[in-house]
Design an enzyme around this catalytic site. Structure first.
Site, mmCIF file in Angstrom:
data_model
loop_
_atom_site.group_PDB
_atom_site.id
_atom_site.type_symbol
_atom_site.label_atom_id
_atom_site.label_comp_id
_atom_site.label_asym_id
_atom_site.label_seq_id
_atom_site.Cartn_x
_atom_site.Cartn_y
_atom_site.Cartn_z
ATOM 1 N N TYR A 196 5.310 -6.628 -4.091
ATOM 2 C CA TYR A 196 4.340 -5.758 -3.422
ATOM 3 C C TYR A 196 4.901 -5.373 -2.064
ATOM 4 C CZ TYR A 196 0.100 -4.131 -1.141
ATOM 5 O OH TYR A 196 -0.817 -3.357 -0.481
ATOM 6 N N GLU A 209 1.827 2.520 -0.176
ATOM 7 C CA GLU A 209 1.871 1.263 -0.914
ATOM 8 C C GLU A 209 2.728 1.402 -2.169
ATOM 9 O OE1 GLU A 209 -1.783 -1.503 -2.054
ATOM 10 O OE2 GLU A 209 -1.348 -0.061 -3.635
#
Ligand code: GDP
Ligand code: MN
Length: 389
Positions: free
Chosen positions: A108, A196
């Protein structure tokens, strides 16, 4: 403003960030050919402005071009409701078909602006993929944060720290450094407030590939991002919020059952707080602004009435620039236009308040008029709870 994954990836690719080869489609007829060109085994991804698509069935692996065409047909035109999209979800108008990437691990990576430090912050985790929210809740230590100082950027030691936290070997760690600086440059250049990458895949052959991309643009900077402005707007993030933008009110739907019509954002928040204090829950935040006319008030009422949960509407107006008599006339017109059938509790205070109340009195419509904020709020709560009507 949000843009779709395929658009975000295009912008990232232009800046050197590695992404899978792929193509966005809005018709199923080309799917087979596109899949064949990409090597046969592909991923078909619903393009909607909400995360959580994987878990909701919006991401399908297809081993052959034929299966890719089937997957595309089943996703296109369907409604996708994810845990982030809200009740009705989104109709899928576009899919992204991408080559399959051999994934060893899913990381992530995100950049956002931390208001406490007033700096960009890198957020990273070795546990990327579809359960990142759960990990953030149960194991916050597994989430790394590094502040990017405006003048110096990310320091090499910070990159090493992130790479170590992500358990990357030497070569992928180098690739990470490059990707981080590309992402930071992109974030700044495009006025993002969130960028993101989840997952950033570590492939079985040691490459890093951005498999997903979420890019949110700061609304106040859209004016200087003409290309991004074009990209947005195709699909409303929320039909009601789009309608609100059209009529010129700020509206955010909430979970409660008391509709709120208020002028001024501060008063709107106070109104929600005071409803809460008396045991009620606002169905929405709504600021009609300083110069609300009948059309705008009617539009606001109609928005509120699209929510089937609303049992009562609490109107809290402080007449300053917007005079109470003008508001009252607008309200009468609006109630007729919007065919409001739920009770309306009205608190009307400020310039020309007596005239405003006379107008409501003489209308023959049944408003519950109350000057006192606390007892008016309590009345609205009681009606919502069914203990008074
Ligand atoms: P989200 O659920 O909306 O965040 O959608 P993502 O684009 O992140 O996709 C969800 C999951 O699908 C990822 O975490 C991966 O596990 C899987 N996925 C996406 N692209 C690929 C791919 O190219 N190959 C493989 N094997 N899996 C993929
Ligand atoms: Mn994702």
């Amino acid at each position: 403003m949000k843009i779709q994954e395929y658009q975000a990836k295009e912008l990232l690719a232009e800046r050197g960030v590695p992404i899978p080869r792929g193509q966005a489609l809005s018709s199923a007829t080309e799917a087979r050919g596109v899949a064949r060109e990409l090597g046969g085994a592909v991923v078909v991804k619903a393009q909607v402005l909400a995360g959580g698509r994987g878990k909701a069935g919006g991401i399908k692996l297809a081993a052959t071009p034929k299966k890719a065409a089937e997957a595309t047909r089943s996703i296109l035109g369907s409604r996708l409701s994810t845990y982030q999209s809200g009740g009705e979800g989104f109709e899928v108008a576009t899919v992204l078909i991408e080559e399959q990437v051999p994934i060893a691990r899913e990381l992530y990576l995100a950049i956002t602006t931390d208001r406490a430090t007033a700096c960009e912050t890198i957020i990273a985790s070795a546990h990327g993929g579809m359960d990142i929210e759960e990990i953030a809740a149960t194991d916050p230590a597994a989430i790394l944060r590094e502040t990017v100082l405006p003048a110096s950027g990310l320091w090499p030691f910070q990159i090493r720290k992130i790479a170590a936290g992500l358990k990357l070997e030497r070569e992928p760690a180098k690739l990470l450094g490059k990707i981080l600086s590309q992402l930071i440059a992109c974030y700044r250049e495009l006025d993002c407030d969130l960028l993101e990458i989840n997952p950033l895949a570590v492939t079985t052959d040691g490459r890093l590939v951005a498999l997903d991309a979420k890019m949110n643009i700061e609304d106040n900077a859209i004016y200087r991002q003409p290309r991004l402005k074009e990209m947005g707007g195709g699909e409303a993030e929320d039909a009601n919020e789009a309608e609100a933008a059209r009529i010129g009110v700020s509206y955010i739907r909430m979970d409660g059952d008391i509709g709120c019509v208020v002028n001024g954002a501060g008063l709107a928040m106070t109104t929600m707080d005071i409803l809460h204090l008396f045991g009620g829950q606002a169905a929405n935040f709504l600021d009609v602004g300083g110069s609300a006319d009948a059309d705008r008030i009617a539009g606001a009422l109609r928005l509120i009435l699209t929510d089937p949960e609303v049992k009562v509407i609490f109107i809290n107006i402080f007449g300053g620039i917007l005079r109470c008599d003008i508001f009252a006339r607008g309200l009468l017109e609006a109630v007729k236009q919007a065919e409001a059938k739920v009770p309306l509790v009205v608190r009307l205070i400020g310039t020309n308040q007596e005239e405003g109340k006379r107008i409501l009195d003489r209308s023959g419509l049944s408003f519950i008029v109350n000057d006192d904020l606390e007892s008016a709020a309590a009345q609205a709560v009681a009606i919502a709870k069914g203990s008074q009507s």
